[in-house]
Design a protein around this motif. Structure first.
Motif, PDB file in Angstrom:
ATOM      1  N   TYR A 155       0.740  -1.357   0.076  1.00 12.57           N
ATOM      2  CA  TYR A 155      -0.058  -0.066  -0.121  1.00 12.57           C
ATOM      3  C   TYR A 155       0.907   1.153  -0.142  1.00 12.57           C
ATOM      4  O   TYR A 155       0.409   2.289  -0.753  1.00 12.57           O
ATOM      5  N   TYR A 156       1.794   1.271   0.858  1.00 14.99           N
ATOM      6  CA  TYR A 156       2.803   2.540   0.912  1.00 14.99           C
ATOM      7  C   TYR A 156       3.264   2.640  -0.517  1.00 14.99           C
ATOM      8  O   TYR A 156       3.752   3.626  -0.942  1.00 14.99           O
ATOM      9  N   GLU A 157       3.774   1.513  -1.184  1.00 13.66           N
ATOM     10  CA  GLU A 157       4.369   1.512  -2.586  1.00 13.66           C
ATOM     11  C   GLU A 157       3.263   2.184  -3.555  1.00 13.66           C
ATOM     12  O   GLU A 157       3.608   3.123  -4.325  1.00 13.66           O
ATOM     13  N   GLU A 158       2.038   1.664  -3.343  1.00 11.65           N
ATOM     14  CA  GLU A 158       1.152   2.220  -4.271  1.00 11.65           C
ATOM     15  C   GLU A 158       0.852   3.592  -3.998  1.00 11.65           C
ATOM     16  O   GLU A 158       0.397   4.434  -5.031  1.00 11.65           O
ATOM     17  N   ARG A 159       1.012   4.155  -3.095  1.00  8.86           N
ATOM     18  CA  ARG A 159       0.841   5.597  -2.524  1.00  8.86           C
ATOM     19  C   ARG A 159       2.085   6.476  -2.941  1.00  8.86           C
ATOM     20  O   ARG A 159       2.197   7.492  -2.178  1.00  8.86           O
ATOM     21  N   LYS A 160       3.309   5.948  -3.479  1.00  9.52           N
ATOM     22  CA  LYS A 160       4.327   6.367  -3.645  1.00  9.52           C
ATOM     23  C   LYS A 160       4.922   6.988  -2.712  1.00  9.52           C
ATOM     24  O   LYS A 160       5.795   8.288  -2.721  1.00  9.52           O
ATOM     25  N   LEU A 161       5.191   6.090  -1.420  1.00  8.86           N
ATOM     26  CA  LEU A 161       5.873   6.718  -0.459  1.00  8.86           C
ATOM     27  C   LEU A 161       7.342   5.947  -0.255  1.00  8.86           C
ATOM     28  O   LEU A 161       8.222   6.322   0.399  1.00  8.86           O
ATOM     29  N   ILE A 162       7.238   4.632  -1.036  1.00  5.88           N
ATOM     30  CA  ILE A 162       8.375   4.062  -1.172  1.00  5.88           C
ATOM     31  C   ILE A 162       8.756   3.525  -2.398  1.00  5.88           C
ATOM     32  O   ILE A 162       7.655   3.516  -3.263  1.00  5.88           O
ATOM     33  N   PHE A 163       9.911   3.064  -2.796  1.00  8.18           N
ATOM     34  CA  PHE A 163      10.225   2.871  -4.203  1.00  8.18           C
ATOM     35  C   PHE A 163      11.233   1.438  -4.307  1.00  8.18           C
ATOM     36  O   PHE A 163      12.360   1.843  -4.429  1.00  8.18           O
ATOM     37  N   PRO A 164      10.489   0.296  -3.864  1.00  9.33           N
ATOM     38  CA  PRO A 164      11.496  -0.756  -4.179  1.00  9.33           C
ATOM     39  C   PRO A 164      11.978  -1.039  -5.586  1.00  9.33           C
ATOM     40  O   PRO A 164      11.248  -0.794  -6.578  1.00  9.33           O
ATOM     41  N   ASN A 165      13.012  -1.759  -5.746  1.00  6.29           N
ATOM     42  CA  ASN A 165      13.563  -2.224  -6.944  1.00  6.29           C
ATOM     43  C   ASN A 165      12.673  -3.548  -7.489  1.00  6.29           C
ATOM     44  O   ASN A 165      12.101  -4.114  -6.371  1.00  6.29           O
ATOM     45  N   ARG A 166      12.676  -3.990  -8.692  1.00  3.43           N
ATOM     46  CA  ARG A 166      11.761  -5.192  -9.231  1.00  3.43           C
ATOM     47  C   ARG A 166      12.839  -5.923  -9.897  1.00  3.43           C
ATOM     48  O   ARG A 166      13.612  -5.464 -10.643  1.00  3.43           O
ATOM     49  N   THR A 167      13.101  -7.451  -9.272  1.00  2.00           N
ATOM     50  CA  THR A 167      13.934  -8.153 -10.482  1.00  2.00           C
ATOM     51  C   THR A 167      13.073  -8.425 -11.666  1.00  2.00           C
ATOM     52  O   THR A 167      11.977  -7.947 -11.798  1.00  2.00           O
ATOM     53  N   LYS A 168      13.837  -9.325 -12.538  1.00  2.00           N
ATOM     54  CA  LYS A 168      13.302  -9.314 -14.023  1.00  2.00           C
ATOM     55  C   LYS A 168      11.962 -10.414 -13.571  1.00  2.00           C
ATOM     56  O   LYS A 168      10.988 -10.251 -14.543  1.00  2.00           O
ATOM     57  N   GLY A 169      11.653 -10.999 -12.429  1.00  2.00           N
ATOM     58  CA  GLY A 169      10.446 -11.972 -12.385  1.00  2.00           C
ATOM     59  C   GLY A 169       9.386 -11.039 -11.589  1.00  2.00           C
ATOM     60  O   GLY A 169       8.346 -11.613 -11.015  1.00  2.00           O
ATOM     61  N   GLY A 170       9.782  -9.796 -11.217  1.00  2.00           N
ATOM     62  CA  GLY A 170       8.744  -8.952 -10.625  1.00  2.00           C
ATOM     63  C   GLY A 170       8.706  -9.001  -9.048  1.00  2.00           C
ATOM     64  O   GLY A 170       8.020  -8.186  -8.451  1.00  2.00           O
ATOM     65  N   VAL A 171       9.788  -9.549  -8.535  1.00  2.00           N
ATOM     66  CA  VAL A 171       9.942  -9.787  -6.855  1.00  2.00           C
ATOM     67  C   VAL A 171      10.540  -8.360  -6.694  1.00  2.00           C
ATOM     68  O   VAL A 171      11.528  -7.976  -6.939  1.00  2.00           O
ATOM     69  N   ARG A 172      10.003  -7.608  -5.386  1.00  2.00           N
ATOM     70  CA  ARG A 172      10.332  -6.310  -4.938  1.00  2.00           C
ATOM     71  C   ARG A 172      11.732  -6.815  -3.934  1.00  2.00           C
ATOM     72  O   ARG A 172      12.080  -7.656  -3.316  1.00  2.00           O
ATOM     73  N   LYS A 173      12.560  -5.619  -3.965  1.00  2.00           N
ATOM     74  CA  LYS A 173      13.844  -5.998  -3.323  1.00  2.00           C
ATOM     75  C   LYS A 173      14.037  -4.467  -2.618  1.00  2.00           C
ATOM     76  O   LYS A 173      13.610  -3.538  -2.969  1.00  2.00           O
ATOM     77  N   TYR A 174      14.402  -4.469  -1.470  1.00  2.00           N
ATOM     78  CA  TYR A 174      14.430  -3.357  -0.531  1.00  2.00           C
ATOM     79  C   TYR A 174      15.830  -3.015   0.042  1.00  2.00           C
ATOM     80  O   TYR A 174      16.343  -4.028   0.187  1.00  2.00           O
ATOM     81  N   SER A 175      16.030  -2.013   0.477  1.00  2.00           N
ATOM     82  CA  SER A 175      17.302  -1.704   1.156  1.00  2.00           C
ATOM     83  C   SER A 175      16.915  -1.294   2.686  1.00  2.00           C
ATOM     84  O   SER A 175      16.007  -1.135   3.015  1.00  2.00           O
ATOM     85  N   PHE A 176      18.118  -1.114   3.369  1.00  2.00           N
ATOM     86  CA  PHE A 176      17.873  -0.783   4.575  1.00  2.00           C
ATOM     87  C   PHE A 176      17.327   0.715   4.774  1.00  2.00           C
ATOM     88  O   PHE A 176      16.458   0.925   5.763  1.00  2.00           O
ATOM     89  N   GLU A 177      17.606   1.478   3.931  1.00  2.00           N
ATOM     90  CA  GLU A 177      17.083   2.895   3.824  1.00  2.00           C
ATOM     91  C   GLU A 177      15.691   2.635   3.766  1.00  2.00           C
ATOM     92  O   GLU A 177      15.041   3.338   4.298  1.00  2.00           O
ATOM     93  N   ASP A 178      15.207   1.770   3.065  1.00  2.00           N
ATOM     94  CA  ASP A 178      13.503   1.396   2.884  1.00  2.00           C
ATOM     95  C   ASP A 178      13.030   1.233   3.946  1.00  2.00           C
ATOM     96  O   ASP A 178      11.829   1.553   4.326  1.00  2.00           O
ATOM     97  N   VAL A 179      13.661   0.306   4.743  1.00  2.00           N
ATOM     98  CA  VAL A 179      13.314  -0.401   6.079  1.00  2.00           C
ATOM     99  C   VAL A 179      13.118   1.139   7.049  1.00  2.00           C
ATOM    100  O   VAL A 179      12.133   1.120   7.751  1.00  2.00           O
ATOM    101  N   ALA A 180      13.992   1.802   6.982  1.00  2.00           N
ATOM    102  CA  ALA A 180      14.109   2.817   8.048  1.00  2.00           C
ATOM    103  C   ALA A 180      12.920   3.792   7.730  1.00  2.00           C
ATOM    104  O   ALA A 180      12.034   4.455   8.380  1.00  2.00           O
TER     105      ALA A 180
END
Length: 81
Positions: free
Chosen positions: A24-49
């Motif tokens: 939901y936070y991604e949908e609301r454009k509050l966070i921006f994870p990367n996506r693998t070629k298969g569409g899997v979200r990947k996050y950083s420690f900064e994203d966690v914070a």
């Protein structure tokens, strides 16, 4: 801290948030994870914070559109949430 290395399950454990909340936070454009070629979200420690900060701010009564505005200002040299 900005390298996107974690999957959503790990982020859930570190933040106490559900996968749905994080998406939901991604949908609301509050966070921006990367996506693998298969569409899997990947996050950083900064994203966690940022997710912890977003969740705390929402509990304090802010709305997602207000947080989006604050994030926009922060990215242009403003202060943290």
């Amino acid at each position: 801290m900005e390298e996107k290395v974690m999957y959503i399950g790990t982020v859930c454990e570190l933040t106490g948030l559900s996968e749905r909340q994080i998406r939901y936070y991604e949908e609301r454009k509050l966070i921006f994870p990367n996506r693998t070629k298969g569409g899997v979200r990947k996050y950083s420690f900064e994203d966690v914070a940022n997710l912890r900060e977003i969740n705390r701010s929402l509990k304090d009564g802010f709305r997602t559109f207000e947080l989006r505005s604050m994030l926009d200002k922060r990215s242009h040299g403003g202060r943290k949430l």
